[in-house]
Design an enzyme around this catalytic site. Structure first.
Site, PDB file in Angstrom:
ATOM      1  N   GLY A 228       0.804  -1.207   0.000  1.00  4.84           N
ATOM      2  CA  GLY A 228       0.000   0.000   0.000  1.00  4.84           C
ATOM      3  C   GLY A 228       0.836   1.256   0.000  1.00  4.84           C
ATOM      4  O   GLY A 228       1.779   1.406  -0.781  1.00  4.84           O
ATOM      5  N   ASP A 258      -4.509  -4.230  -8.500  1.00  2.37           N
ATOM      6  CA  ASP A 258      -4.615  -4.630  -9.910  1.00  2.37           C
ATOM      7  C   ASP A 258      -3.832  -3.680 -10.812  1.00  2.37           C
ATOM      8  O   ASP A 258      -3.147  -4.100 -11.752  1.00  2.37           O
ATOM      9  CB  ASP A 258      -6.080  -4.644 -10.358  1.00  2.37           C
ATOM     10  CG  ASP A 258      -6.958  -5.515  -9.480  1.00  2.37           C
ATOM     11  OD1 ASP A 258      -6.433  -6.460  -8.866  1.00  2.37           O
ATOM     12  OD2 ASP A 258      -8.172  -5.246  -9.410  1.00  2.37           O
TER      13      ASP A 258
END
Length: 301
Positions: A228, A258
């Site tokens: 992240g 993705d």
């Protein structure tokens, strides 16, 4: 480079705030990756492999895939099934929640004896990319057939398999089943793109170091561990991982992983260093999460 992305494309209903109207789109984890892969390096030949129905929604999906210059010739159509459907909502912090209708989705027929694809269908590709969602939606016989095909595919000169352990507990009968198949997928993987949250949730790793060590125990040395806002870690040489800046405000975290996968794969397969590819992936994902929806109108050059 000829790359096939394998999985499920669904009709997406996107609900924002207190709105009573939904935006209708087309999305799915491996499809999202295919889009960002093609947009990042247009010279890659990208195909999408799934199964769809003969209904109007399936037509819409095929048209949407083709609009991204992604080949759709490997998509068989069946009159007996329709695409899956999901609704997505996001809170004020950009965190998402999903509601699915996919039990009878046509994509569940992938790798059945009647539908395929077969090894002959796959041998023309240089790289196959799929995720744990691809595995999870398949019946056990088809899942085993798919993994056996991957083993044969990797035995051919120059062939590579890329994998993302996109773990969705509700798609598996148990955590133990998911651990068994996803661990096997890691062992049959050349380019790995795990997410730290998924790995810790699935394998009960106590921290990031434990997850990294376990992944390396599978023999994974090429790929990136997504973290992240903290940025990705290079699996082969974590100390060489690029410094990445976090996003000031996340609007919608849908397709963050993705989109990272798409840009990372595109650059890595185009000859970039792992560090350059990881930075491209992080930058792409950073742009995507500042907009609503899985597919946003951002092209990487």
């Amino acid at each position: 480079m000829k790359i096939a992305c394998i999985g499920e494309v669904m009709i997406e209903l996107s609900l924002t705030g207190d709105s009573k109207e939904a935006l209708v789109g087309v999305a799915g984890d491996t499809f999202n990756t295919a889009v960002y892969l093609k947009r990042t390096v247009d010279s890659h030949e990208v195909s999408y492999l799934t199964v769809l129905g003969t209904d109007r929604f399936s037509d819409q999906i095929v048209e949407r895939i083709a609009d991204e210059q992604i080949d759709v010739s490997g998509i068989p159509r069946t009159p007996d099934r329709v695409p899956g459907l999901y609704a997505i909502t996001t809170d004020a912090n950009g965190e998402r929640s999903f509601t699915y209708w996919r039990d009878q989705a046509a994509a569940r027929l992938l790798f059945s004896e009647a539908t395929g694809p077969t090894l002959e269908d796959l041998r023309d590709f240089d790289v196959l990319y799929y995720s744990a969602i691809t595995l999870a939606i398949l019946p056990p016989e088809a899942r085993d057939r798919f993994l056996a095909l991957l083993m044969e595919f990797r035995s051919m000169p120059g062939k590579q398999v890329a994998f993302d352990s996109n773990y969705r507990p509700r798609l598996w009968t148990s955590q133990a089943e998911a651990q068994q198949y996803i661990a096997e997928a890691w062992r049959q993987c050349d380019i790995a793109m795990p997410s730290i949250d998924d790995e810790m949730d699935l394998f009960n790793d106590v921290d990031e170091d434990a997850a990294l060590h376990r992944l390396q125990q599978y023999g994974l040395t090429r790929g990136a561990l997504k973290r992240g806002a903290s940025g990705p870690l290079d699996l082969g040489d974590p100390a060489s991982s690029p410094a990445c800046s976090p996003v000031d405000k996340v609007v919608d975290s849908t397709a963050a992983g993705d989109s990272f996968n798409g840009a990372y794969l595109a650059r890595l397969l185009d000859g970039a260093t792992p560090q350059e590819a990881a930075l491209a992936g992080h930058e792409c994902a950073s742009l995507v999460v500042q907009h609503r929806g899985a597919i946003v109108d951002i092209k990487q050059g």
